[in-house]
Write an enzyme that holds these catalytic residues in place. Structure first.
Site, PDB file in Angstrom:
ATOM      1  N   SER A  95       0.852  -1.188   0.000  1.00  0.00           N
ATOM      2  CA  SER A  95       0.000   0.000   0.000  1.00  0.00           C
ATOM      3  C   SER A  95       0.884   1.232   0.000  1.00  0.00           C
ATOM      4  CB  SER A  95      -0.887   0.000   1.249  1.00  0.00           C
ATOM      5  OG  SER A  95      -1.516   1.247   1.434  1.00  0.00           O
ATOM      6  N   TYR A 123      -1.812  -1.638  10.792  1.00  0.00           N
ATOM      7  CA  TYR A 123      -1.992  -1.833   9.343  1.00  0.00           C
ATOM      8  C   TYR A 123      -0.852  -1.189   8.561  1.00  0.00           C
ATOM      9  CZ  TYR A 123      -3.829  -1.336   4.625  1.00  0.00           C
ATOM     10  OH  TYR A 123      -3.976  -1.369   3.266  1.00  0.00           O
TER      11      TYR A 123
END
Length: 267
Positions: free
Chosen positions: A147, A160
């Site tokens: 990401s 995360y």
């Protein structure tokens, strides 16, 4: 659950988290390009529907494996099952992952440990298991989905963001180790993407997400697939995301964290 046909001599791609989002879109692209598929996800009915559609439309071999990747034994079980059926994996796509939004001292520890297991441990385990044969054969590709979050700390999604940073670092290191081996490792680092991810994590109302135009999962998958086929190491879809990833390298870490915290706050 298997769907078999005459296409079993083709190359095979294994995709985790294949029932929705970027994983599903990647599966579509591989199917269009005549790859046989091993699709892994928890959603059994969705996997069966996808497999049936691909079988009818593309006449490829599709195997579905229903697994909860937060269970530590899942990677070994997937590998063993494929070994027993003599299914050789030419492309490994570690796409499965999830996040959770909130203050770390208030979020659920069990959920975060499961996130670490899926996002980080399972990805590492599957890569270790399948990479050995790829290197031995002198051919293969790995696509790890990280990401744009990998490039900075992420207040309100601390665990995360940290897992995605691991995936980026891990993938770059492997790509370097494997130079000249015939095996490539590509890491895909998309920014906010149109999917159910933000609603599931509870981050749909953040400044970064709410009201902002996001890239579609199909476009992200297309960019990732192209980079994988070209043997690129890091691919960041979207000019804005590329610029931001470069800027944070030259910005004081404490300032970057403050900016991200502001963007991660609920509007």
């Amino acid at each position: 659950m298997n769907i078999k046909n005459k296409g079993q001599c083709q190359q095979t791609a294994l995709i985790t988290g294949a029932a929705s989002g970027i994983g599903y879109q990647l599966a579509c692209i591989f199917a269009v390009n005549n790859y046989n598929l091993v699709l892994v996800d928890r959603m059994e009915q969705k996997l069966l529907e996808i497999a049936d559609n691909f079988q009818k439309e593309f006449s490829i071999f599709v195997k579905t494996i229903v697994k909860d990747l937060s269970i530590p034994t899942s990677p070994e079980e997937i590998f063993t099952e494929l070994q027993q059926e003599a299914i050789k994996i030419d492309v490994l796509v570690n796409n499965a992952g999830f996040g959770i939004y909130g203050l770390f001292n208030e979020t659920n520890l069990t959920t975060e440990l499961e996130m670490i297991q899926v996002n980080l441990v399972c990805l590492t385990n599957l890569t270790k298991l399948f990479l050995k044969d790829m290197v031995k054969q002198g051919n293969g590709k790995v696509l790890n989905v990280s990401s744009a979050a990998a490039f900075q700390p992420g207040p309100f999604m601390a665990v995360y963001f940290a897992t995605k940073a691991y995936i980026l670092s891990f993938s770059q290191a492997l790509a370097s180790e494997l130079e000249g081996s015939g095996v490539t490792v590509t890491v895909l680092c998309p920014g906010p993407t149109e999917s159910a991810f933000h609603e599931k994590t509870g981050a749909a109302g953040t400044k970064q997400v709410k009201g902002n135009k996001m890239m579609g999962a199909a476009e992200v998958a297309k960019i990732g697939y192209s980079a994988l086929m070209e043997g690129k190491t890091v691919i960041i879809p979207g000019l804005k995301n590329k610029i931001l990833a470069e800027i944070v390298r030259f910005t004081p870490r404490n300032l970057v964290t403050k900016i991200v915290k502001n963007m991660q706050e609920i509007k």
